[in-house]
Enzyme design. Sequence first.
Site, PDB file in Angstrom:
ATOM      1  N   GLN A 225      28.057  40.188  73.109  1.00  0.00           N
ATOM      2  CA  GLN A 225      27.077  39.473  72.297  1.00  0.00           C
ATOM      3  C   GLN A 225      26.480  38.272  73.016  1.00  0.00           C
ATOM      4  O   GLN A 225      25.472  37.712  72.580  1.00  0.00           O
ATOM      5  CB  GLN A 225      27.716  39.005  70.990  1.00  0.00           C
ATOM      6  CG  GLN A 225      28.756  37.907  71.161  1.00  0.00           C
ATOM      7  CD  GLN A 225      29.514  37.602  69.881  1.00  0.00           C
ATOM      8  OE1 GLN A 225      30.251  38.444  69.372  1.00  0.00           O
ATOM      9  NE2 GLN A 225      29.336  36.397  69.366  1.00  0.00           N
ATOM     10  N   CYS A 231      28.063  38.444  66.106  1.00  0.00           N
ATOM     11  CA  CYS A 231      29.191  39.375  65.962  1.00  0.00           C
ATOM     12  C   CYS A 231      29.015  40.295  64.760  1.00  0.00           C
ATOM     13  O   CYS A 231      29.431  41.461  64.779  1.00  0.00           O
ATOM     14  CB  CYS A 231      30.492  38.600  65.854  1.00  0.00           C
ATOM     15  SG  CYS A 231      30.565  37.434  64.472  1.00  0.00           S
ATOM     16  N   HIS A 367      34.802  35.535  62.321  1.00  0.00           N
ATOM     17  CA  HIS A 367      34.389  36.446  63.390  1.00  0.00           C
ATOM     18  C   HIS A 367      34.441  37.885  62.889  1.00  0.00           C
ATOM     19  O   HIS A 367      35.453  38.327  62.333  1.00  0.00           O
ATOM     20  CB  HIS A 367      35.316  36.278  64.593  1.00  0.00           C
ATOM     21  CG  HIS A 367      34.875  37.026  65.813  1.00  0.00           C
ATOM     22  ND1 HIS A 367      33.571  37.025  66.277  1.00  0.00           N
ATOM     23  CD2 HIS A 367      35.571  37.816  66.675  1.00  0.00           C
ATOM     24  CE1 HIS A 367      33.494  37.761  67.367  1.00  0.00           C
ATOM     25  NE2 HIS A 367      34.677  38.257  67.624  1.00  0.00           N
TER      26      HIS A 367
END
Length: 420
Positions: A225, A231, A367
């Site tokens: 990324q 993410c 995340h």
Amino acid sequence: MASWLPLLWLLGLLPGNGYTRLTRATRPSTQAGGGSLYSLKVTLEEPRCNDPTACQLSASKKTLLCSFEVLYELGRHSLLRQDCGAVDTKMKDDKNETFSSFLPLLNRDSLSQEFSVKMVSLFKYFVTTYNRTYKTEEEAQWRMSVFINNMVRAQKIQALDRGTAQYGVTKFSDLTEEEFRTIYLNPLLKEGLGKKMRLAKSLDDPAPPEWDWRNKGAVTKVKNQGMCGSCWAFSVTGNVEGQWFLKRGDLLSLSEQELVDCDKVDKACMGGLPSNAYSAIKTLGGLETEDDYSYSGHLQTCNFSADKVKVYINDSVELGRNEQNMAAWLAKKGPISIAINAFGMQFYRRGISHPLRLLCSPWFIDHAVLLVGYGNRSDVPFWAIKNSWGTDWGEEGYYYLHRGSGACGVNIMASSAVVN
């Protein structure tokens, strides 16, 4: 005490929660200016584990000294900083050399000469290994001080981990905690304000002892990324790639950049939610491939072309929080989009991570990643997780997290697209 009980609850520190026992706390202080900053210092004692299948704890109790900083702003709490050390634990590096426990952070005059020499040598190794360059000597000195601070943090994390994970030098070792959070993580996940999804039907079939979709052709290569908090897009495209493969037989690498540019509900590199991304894919009419809509790692003007759509989805579902049911669903239905608390991942190198719950609270997931399989290593149960930080992080881009204990909120935000 009543004024800061909510903070203790938020951090999972209240007595009787099954994980920690609060033995001492200092009253938090507040500061005005755009919100309230609470600084909390506590002594915690972790009891023995009553379920050996869920947590591999030593027989002796650990006493922890912890400090937390929590910002309360606009009706929301944000964990800014946390630091815990075991009173009775020394820290070891990969070569089993022991450092003095819990050295004063970045007070370089107080560090032993041996420790200083070791850190300078390790920093040079880091610079060479990850091809780091700095504009000025002052910047290099600053980054070395950050690196030393991070190595002390990594050793504390190592000392307190209950799994088999190893922590140490990674490509993120010269970033401050705040820089790492800002650049690579996703603050929107913990707010959980995305589009509501219907609950997936539970399966009657039990979970096989182990499963890995990488061995069955349903997982594309590990992607990167870059310096962008996207993410959420990688987690969702990874899920859709697996769903399409299972239904259509073709494994296609799909475009994260399409979501970064064209999902107007989420915030591109500033974060997003899988539930919103599924909705965006349906609204747009599908996803282009990586080849047709390549990744740039920053927000661009939406360049979506309906004529280039290769994959579509019909719906999306939310999964329940039972990890056995998640495993059964994964084995039958494919890889799962999940969100976790990324505590320790800045310094993760290999092995099965199993942080203390108070350090890796499910209330602070930040995340999004992809669950691709599960199994056991030396009788330690794990989830196999595809990350989006490139193959030069973790185990060739993969993260392994303890399974069966709700570690780091792994079961809090599990979801999948539906392809008919």
